[in-house]
Motif scaffolding. Structure first.
Motif, PDB file in Angstrom:
ATOM      1  N   UNK A 160       0.868  -1.171   0.000  1.00 30.62           N
ATOM      2  CA  UNK A 160       0.000   0.000   0.000  1.00 30.62           C
ATOM      3  C   UNK A 160       0.905   1.222   0.000  1.00 30.62           C
ATOM      4  N   UNK A 161       0.707   2.096  -0.976  1.00 31.26           N
ATOM      5  CA  UNK A 161       1.540   3.292  -1.090  1.00 31.26           C
ATOM      6  C   UNK A 161       0.690   4.521  -0.805  1.00 31.26           C
ATOM      7  N   UNK A 162       1.161   5.371   0.104  1.00 30.41           N
ATOM      8  CA  UNK A 162       0.522   6.635   0.441  1.00 30.41           C
ATOM      9  C   UNK A 162       1.468   7.757   0.050  1.00 30.41           C
ATOM     10  N   UNK A 163       0.931   8.842  -0.493  1.00 32.60           N
ATOM     11  CA  UNK A 163       1.789   9.965  -0.863  1.00 32.60           C
ATOM     12  C   UNK A 163       1.074  11.287  -0.637  1.00 32.60           C
ATOM     13  N   UNK A 164       1.882  12.292  -0.388  1.00 31.90           N
ATOM     14  CA  UNK A 164       1.412  13.672  -0.246  1.00 31.90           C
ATOM     15  C   UNK A 164       2.323  14.517  -1.115  1.00 31.90           C
ATOM     16  N   UNK A 165       1.732  15.398  -1.920  1.00 27.58           N
ATOM     17  CA  UNK A 165       2.551  16.200  -2.806  1.00 27.58           C
ATOM     18  C   UNK A 165       1.892  17.511  -3.176  1.00 27.58           C
ATOM     19  N   UNK A 166       2.566  18.222  -4.068  1.00 20.80           N
ATOM     20  CA  UNK A 166       2.079  19.514  -4.526  1.00 20.80           C
ATOM     21  C   UNK A 166       2.345  19.636  -6.023  1.00 20.80           C
ATOM     22  N   UNK A 167       1.361  20.088  -6.763  1.00 28.24           N
ATOM     23  CA  UNK A 167       1.496  20.293  -8.205  1.00 28.24           C
ATOM     24  C   UNK A 167       1.782  21.773  -8.466  1.00 28.24           C
ATOM     25  N   UNK A 168       3.052  22.104  -8.767  1.00 30.33           N
ATOM     26  CA  UNK A 168       3.445  23.469  -9.127  1.00 30.33           C
ATOM     27  C   UNK A 168       3.169  23.655 -10.612  1.00 30.33           C
ATOM     28  N   UNK A 169       2.250  24.515 -10.964  1.00 27.41           N
ATOM     29  CA  UNK A 169       1.899  24.706 -12.370  1.00 27.41           C
ATOM     30  C   UNK A 169       2.895  25.641 -13.051  1.00 27.41           C
ATOM     31  N   UNK A 170       3.540  25.123 -14.101  1.00 28.54           N
ATOM     32  CA  UNK A 170       4.439  25.921 -14.929  1.00 28.54           C
ATOM     33  C   UNK A 170       3.667  26.588 -16.057  1.00 28.54           C
ATOM     34  N   UNK A 171       2.597  25.939 -16.489  1.00 31.68           N
ATOM     35  CA  UNK A 171       1.664  26.477 -17.475  1.00 31.68           C
ATOM     36  C   UNK A 171       0.301  25.898 -17.140  1.00 31.68           C
ATOM     37  N   UNK A 182       6.638  17.563  -6.687  1.00 30.40           N
ATOM     38  CA  UNK A 182       7.397  16.882  -5.638  1.00 30.40           C
ATOM     39  C   UNK A 182       6.424  16.187  -4.690  1.00 30.40           C
ATOM     40  N   UNK A 183       6.822  15.017  -4.186  1.00 35.00           N
ATOM     41  CA  UNK A 183       5.945  14.267  -3.285  1.00 35.00           C
ATOM     42  C   UNK A 183       6.771  13.465  -2.277  1.00 35.00           C
ATOM     43  N   UNK A 184       6.195  13.279  -1.109  1.00 37.57           N
ATOM     44  CA  UNK A 184       6.722  12.404  -0.071  1.00 37.57           C
ATOM     45  C   UNK A 184       5.852  11.159  -0.092  1.00 37.57           C
ATOM     46  N   UNK A 185       6.474   9.962  -0.108  1.00 36.50           N
ATOM     47  CA  UNK A 185       5.673   8.738  -0.155  1.00 36.50           C
ATOM     48  C   UNK A 185       6.100   7.753   0.920  1.00 36.50           C
ATOM     49  N   UNK A 186       5.138   6.903   1.302  1.00 37.27           N
ATOM     50  CA  UNK A 186       5.365   5.808   2.239  1.00 37.27           C
ATOM     51  C   UNK A 186       4.788   4.560   1.600  1.00 37.27           C
ATOM     52  N   UNK A 187       5.591   3.530   1.442  1.00 40.78           N
ATOM     53  CA  UNK A 187       5.189   2.298   0.778  1.00 40.78           C
ATOM     54  C   UNK A 187       5.242   1.167   1.802  1.00 40.78           C
ATOM     55  N   UNK A 188       4.065   0.730   2.289  1.00 30.80           N
ATOM     56  CA  UNK A 188       3.967  -0.306   3.318  1.00 30.80           C
ATOM     57  C   UNK A 188       3.832  -1.685   2.673  1.00 30.80           C
ATOM     58  N   UNK A 189       4.826  -2.538   2.888  1.00 29.68           N
ATOM     59  CA  UNK A 189       4.815  -3.890   2.337  1.00 29.68           C
ATOM     60  C   UNK A 189       3.916  -4.799   3.171  1.00 29.68           C
ATOM     61  N   UNK A 190       3.111  -5.634   2.489  1.00 32.89           N
ATOM     62  CA  UNK A 190       2.303  -6.630   3.186  1.00 32.89           C
ATOM     63  C   UNK A 190       3.081  -7.928   3.397  1.00 32.89           C
ATOM     64  N   UNK A 191       4.138  -8.136   2.646  1.00 29.40           N
ATOM     65  CA  UNK A 191       4.914  -9.386   2.700  1.00 29.40           C
ATOM     66  C   UNK A 191       5.938  -9.376   3.840  1.00 29.40           C
TER      67      UNK A 191
END
Length: 161
Positions: free
Chosen positions: A117-128, A135-144
């Motif tokens: 399960x991957x969770x992420x938080x980020x921001x979309x900087x619009x260039x146009x 850029x985003x910070x993510x956490x990837x929780x393995x079930x295995x």
């Protein structure tokens, strides 16, 4: 001072872009991850590449299909998954979640199939109006195995159609 003005300028530009987060919009997001910024028990430095693509089902909610490849010195990881993002108030801040199946290929030993399960938080900087840097910070929780759980940063480039 110059860096602060540049960041403020990007924020104002992104707010003025009136984001492309409406129903019916499509997005493609190639990204790089790792670059010595992600960490798990087995490896401290990684380089990865991923591509997300999807469509906005309703305003501010996008359904995504995702593929990734990560290369490290002890293991290589190839993943496919589905997920979604919610964008807050057309300003570009988003939260995302997804389920992934991965094939972990260690340099020594046998291959491992993993689900996470991957969770992420980020921001979309619009260039146009249609192009973003995300850029985003993510956490990837393995079930295995918790040894495959990771926390990291990634940098994506969004294209909205």
């Amino acid at each position: 001072m110059r860096k602060i003005l540049i960041v403020v300028g990007f924020l104002l530009l992104s707010m003025g872009a009136q984001a492309q987060f409406e129903k019916g919009t499509w997005m493609v997001n190639p990204s790089i991850s790792g670059l010595e910024l992600s960490w798990n028990k087995d490896s401290k430095a990684k380089f990865g590449f991923g591509v997300q693509g999807g469509a906005f089902l309703v305003d501010n909610v996008v359904l995504l299909v995702d593929g990734e490849a990560l290369w490290t010195s002890p293991v290589d990881v190839y993943s496919l998954g589905v997920g979604g993002r919610y964008y807050f108030n057309d300003i570009g801040v988003y939260m995302g979640a997804g389920l992934y199946g991965s094939r972990i290929n260690p340099k020594v030993g046998s291959n491992v199939n993993n689900f996470s399960l991957k969770l992420e938080v980020g921001y979309a900087f619009f260039l146009s109006k249609t192009v973003t840097i995300e850029p985003a910070l993510y956490y990837n929780q393995s079930f295995k195995d918790s040894d495959y759980t990771e926390l990291g940063l990634k940098l994506g480039f969004g294209f909205y159609f």
